[in-house]
Design a protein around this motif. Sequence first.
Motif, PDB file in Angstrom:
ATOM      1  N   HIS A  83     -14.369 -34.977  45.813  1.00  0.00           N
ATOM      2  CA  HIS A  83     -14.668 -35.606  47.098  1.00  0.00           C
ATOM      3  C   HIS A  83     -13.969 -36.958  47.190  1.00  0.00           C
ATOM      4  O   HIS A  83     -13.686 -37.588  46.167  1.00  0.00           O
ATOM      5  N   ALA A  84     -13.774 -37.394  48.412  1.00  0.00           N
ATOM      6  CA  ALA A  84     -13.253 -38.729  48.678  1.00  0.00           C
ATOM      7  C   ALA A  84     -13.885 -39.214  49.977  1.00  0.00           C
ATOM      8  O   ALA A  84     -14.278 -38.407  50.821  1.00  0.00           O
ATOM      9  N   ARG A  85     -14.002 -40.530  50.079  1.00  0.00           N
ATOM     10  CA  ARG A  85     -14.528 -41.100  51.322  1.00  0.00           C
ATOM     11  C   ARG A  85     -13.498 -42.070  51.886  1.00  0.00           C
ATOM     12  O   ARG A  85     -13.070 -43.004  51.206  1.00  0.00           O
ATOM     13  N   CYS A  86     -13.132 -41.819  53.136  1.00  0.00           N
ATOM     14  CA  CYS A  86     -12.160 -42.657  53.827  1.00  0.00           C
ATOM     15  C   CYS A  86     -12.802 -43.982  54.234  1.00  0.00           C
ATOM     16  O   CYS A  86     -14.028 -44.108  54.281  1.00  0.00           O
ATOM     17  N   ALA A  87     -11.966 -44.938  54.567  1.00  0.00           N
ATOM     18  CA  ALA A  87     -12.446 -46.257  54.975  1.00  0.00           C
ATOM     19  C   ALA A  87     -13.371 -46.175  56.187  1.00  0.00           C
ATOM     20  O   ALA A  87     -14.279 -46.996  56.326  1.00  0.00           O
ATOM     21  N   ASP A  88     -13.177 -45.180  57.046  1.00  0.00           N
ATOM     22  CA  ASP A  88     -14.032 -45.038  58.227  1.00  0.00           C
ATOM     23  C   ASP A  88     -15.350 -44.323  57.923  1.00  0.00           C
ATOM     24  O   ASP A  88     -16.146 -44.066  58.819  1.00  0.00           O
ATOM     25  N   GLY A  89     -15.575 -43.960  56.638  1.00  0.00           N
ATOM     26  CA  GLY A  89     -16.818 -43.310  56.230  1.00  0.00           C
ATOM     27  C   GLY A  89     -16.752 -41.793  56.181  1.00  0.00           C
ATOM     28  O   GLY A  89     -17.680 -41.142  55.705  1.00  0.00           O
ATOM     29  N   THR A  90     -15.666 -41.206  56.660  1.00  0.00           N
ATOM     30  CA  THR A  90     -15.502 -39.754  56.629  1.00  0.00           C
ATOM     31  C   THR A  90     -15.388 -39.275  55.187  1.00  0.00           C
ATOM     32  O   THR A  90     -14.587 -39.807  54.420  1.00  0.00           O
ATOM     33  N   VAL A  91     -16.180 -38.272  54.827  1.00  0.00           N
ATOM     34  CA  VAL A  91     -16.111 -37.684  53.494  1.00  0.00           C
ATOM     35  C   VAL A  91     -15.289 -36.402  53.584  1.00  0.00           C
ATOM     36  O   VAL A  91     -15.546 -35.556  54.432  1.00  0.00           O
ATOM     37  N   VAL A  92     -14.275 -36.310  52.718  1.00  0.00           N
ATOM     38  CA  VAL A  92     -13.445 -35.107  52.637  1.00  0.00           C
ATOM     39  C   VAL A  92     -13.618 -34.520  51.247  1.00  0.00           C
ATOM     40  O   VAL A  92     -14.053 -35.211  50.321  1.00  0.00           O
ATOM     41  N   GLU A  93     -13.278 -33.251  51.086  1.00  0.00           N
ATOM     42  CA  GLU A  93     -13.455 -32.618  49.784  1.00  0.00           C
ATOM     43  C   GLU A  93     -12.350 -31.618  49.513  1.00  0.00           C
ATOM     44  O   GLU A  93     -11.598 -31.239  50.416  1.00  0.00           O
ATOM     45  N   GLY A  94     -12.285 -31.188  48.273  1.00  0.00           N
ATOM     46  CA  GLY A  94     -11.310 -30.189  47.864  1.00  0.00           C
ATOM     47  C   GLY A  94      -9.887 -30.707  47.965  1.00  0.00           C
ATOM     48  O   GLY A  94      -9.623 -31.892  47.766  1.00  0.00           O
ATOM     49  N   PRO A  95      -8.954 -29.821  48.298  1.00  0.00           N
ATOM     50  CA  PRO A  95      -7.543 -30.214  48.348  1.00  0.00           C
ATOM     51  C   PRO A  95      -7.260 -31.405  49.260  1.00  0.00           C
ATOM     52  O   PRO A  95      -6.358 -32.186  48.983  1.00  0.00           O
ATOM     53  N   GLU A  96      -8.039 -31.564  50.322  1.00  0.00           N
ATOM     54  CA  GLU A  96      -7.790 -32.691  51.229  1.00  0.00           C
ATOM     55  C   GLU A  96      -7.988 -34.030  50.519  1.00  0.00           C
ATOM     56  O   GLU A  96      -7.271 -34.999  50.791  1.00  0.00           O
ATOM     57  N   ALA A  97      -8.931 -34.115  49.595  1.00  0.00           N
ATOM     58  CA  ALA A  97      -9.123 -35.355  48.825  1.00  0.00           C
ATOM     59  C   ALA A  97      -7.858 -35.675  48.031  1.00  0.00           C
ATOM     60  O   ALA A  97      -7.410 -36.829  47.991  1.00  0.00           O
ATOM     61  N   PHE A  98      -7.280 -34.661  47.406  1.00  0.00           N
ATOM     62  CA  PHE A  98      -6.034 -34.868  46.661  1.00  0.00           C
ATOM     63  C   PHE A  98      -4.883 -35.209  47.591  1.00  0.00           C
ATOM     64  O   PHE A  98      -4.058 -36.074  47.287  1.00  0.00           O
ATOM     65  N   ARG A  99      -4.804 -34.532  48.746  1.00  0.00           N
ATOM     66  CA  ARG A  99      -3.722 -34.811  49.693  1.00  0.00           C
ATOM     67  C   ARG A  99      -3.742 -36.281  50.113  1.00  0.00           C
ATOM     68  O   ARG A  99      -2.698 -36.933  50.149  1.00  0.00           O
ATOM     69  N   LEU A 100      -4.927 -36.777  50.436  1.00  0.00           N
ATOM     70  CA  LEU A 100      -5.024 -38.173  50.875  1.00  0.00           C
ATOM     71  C   LEU A 100      -4.686 -39.143  49.747  1.00  0.00           C
ATOM     72  O   LEU A 100      -4.028 -40.155  49.972  1.00  0.00           O
ATOM     73  N   ALA A 101      -5.136 -38.844  48.544  1.00  0.00           N
ATOM     74  CA  ALA A 101      -4.832 -39.713  47.403  1.00  0.00           C
ATOM     75  C   ALA A 101      -3.337 -39.706  47.106  1.00  0.00           C
ATOM     76  O   ALA A 101      -2.733 -40.764  46.871  1.00  0.00           O
ATOM     77  N   LEU A 102      -2.735 -38.537  47.131  1.00  0.00           N
ATOM     78  CA  LEU A 102      -1.299 -38.451  46.866  1.00  0.00           C
ATOM     79  C   LEU A 102      -0.487 -39.089  47.995  1.00  0.00           C
ATOM     80  O   LEU A 102       0.540 -39.727  47.742  1.00  0.00           O
ATOM     81  N   THR A 103      -0.951 -38.962  49.218  1.00  0.00           N
ATOM     82  CA  THR A 103      -0.284 -39.610  50.343  1.00  0.00           C
ATOM     83  C   THR A 103      -0.331 -41.125  50.184  1.00  0.00           C
ATOM     84  O   THR A 103       0.652 -41.816  50.455  1.00  0.00           O
ATOM     85  N   ALA A 104      -1.442 -41.644  49.707  1.00  0.00           N
ATOM     86  CA  ALA A 104      -1.567 -43.091  49.468  1.00  0.00           C
ATOM     87  C   ALA A 104      -0.528 -43.572  48.465  1.00  0.00           C
ATOM     88  O   ALA A 104      -0.076 -44.717  48.526  1.00  0.00           O
ATOM     89  N   ASN A 105      -0.147 -42.689  47.552  1.00  0.00           N
ATOM     90  CA  ASN A 105       0.821 -43.044  46.519  1.00  0.00           C
ATOM     91  C   ASN A 105       2.254 -42.664  46.884  1.00  0.00           C
ATOM     92  O   ASN A 105       3.133 -42.671  46.034  1.00  0.00           O
ATOM     93  N   GLY A 106       2.479 -42.305  48.149  1.00  0.00           N
ATOM     94  CA  GLY A 106       3.831 -42.012  48.596  1.00  0.00           C
ATOM     95  C   GLY A 106       4.280 -40.575  48.422  1.00  0.00           C
ATOM     96  O   GLY A 106       5.453 -40.256  48.595  1.00  0.00           O
ATOM     97  N   TRP A 107       3.346 -39.682  48.114  1.00  0.00           N
ATOM     98  CA  TRP A 107       3.683 -38.281  47.902  1.00  0.00           C
ATOM     99  C   TRP A 107       3.295 -37.398  49.090  1.00  0.00           C
ATOM    100  O   TRP A 107       3.219 -36.175  48.967  1.00  0.00           O
ATOM    101  N   GLY A 108       3.069 -37.988  50.249  1.00  0.00           N
ATOM    102  CA  GLY A 108       2.678 -37.221  51.424  1.00  0.00           C
ATOM    103  C   GLY A 108       3.660 -36.120  51.771  1.00  0.00           C
ATOM    104  O   GLY A 108       3.269 -35.033  52.187  1.00  0.00           O
ATOM    105  N   TRP A 109       4.941 -36.392  51.617  1.00  0.00           N
ATOM    106  CA  TRP A 109       5.971 -35.395  51.905  1.00  0.00           C
ATOM    107  C   TRP A 109       5.813 -34.156  51.028  1.00  0.00           C
ATOM    108  O   TRP A 109       6.100 -33.051  51.467  1.00  0.00           O
ATOM    109  N   ALA A 110       5.347 -34.361  49.784  1.00  0.00           N
ATOM    110  CA  ALA A 110       5.222 -33.244  48.846  1.00  0.00           C
ATOM    111  C   ALA A 110       3.992 -32.383  49.133  1.00  0.00           C
ATOM    112  O   ALA A 110       4.000 -31.184  48.873  1.00  0.00           O
ATOM    113  N   VAL A 111       2.934 -33.016  49.648  1.00  0.00           N
ATOM    114  CA  VAL A 111       1.704 -32.257  49.903  1.00  0.00           C
ATOM    115  C   VAL A 111       1.597 -31.756  51.337  1.00  0.00           C
ATOM    116  O   VAL A 111       0.752 -30.919  51.629  1.00  0.00           O
TER     117      VAL A 111
END
Length: 142
Positions: A62-90
């Motif tokens: 799970h992950a929680r966005c700054a706006d309070g939205t909780v995401v889970e599963g692959p979307e949590a990884f997608r957002l974390a990887l996007t934060a690190n500049g890997w958005g194009w890959a996911v």
Amino acid sequence: MDDARYPLEFLYDGHCRICQFDVAWLRKGDSRGRLVFIDITAPSFDPAPYGRSVDQLLERIHARCADGTVVEGPEAFRLALTANGWGWAVAPTRWPVAAWITERAYRWFARHRIELSQRYGGVFARMMPACDAGGSCRAYRR
């Protein structure tokens, strides 16, 4: 990148060696400080702000966005990887067929992560970057 999602609280299972490896790798790549890592197995962890029990949080990442939205599963990884500049890959994992495959693969992994960690944890431990308490990481150990 949608800055409204960051900083992103990334909740992880601190008892899972593979999860520890993922967090160390994400922490190492977080040069802009967009990720906050929370070990949900820590004695001080309180699940109430996430609207789920610890057991529910342990079933899937799970992950929680700054706006309070909780995401889970692959979307949590997608957002974390996007934060690190890997958005194009996911990005392709959001395409319908790829999203379906990604979700099923993630479900299998989530069910078996502890067994996999026990079996292959030593491999991941040797590859983990050395990070200090402040989150500063050195190169991968060999």
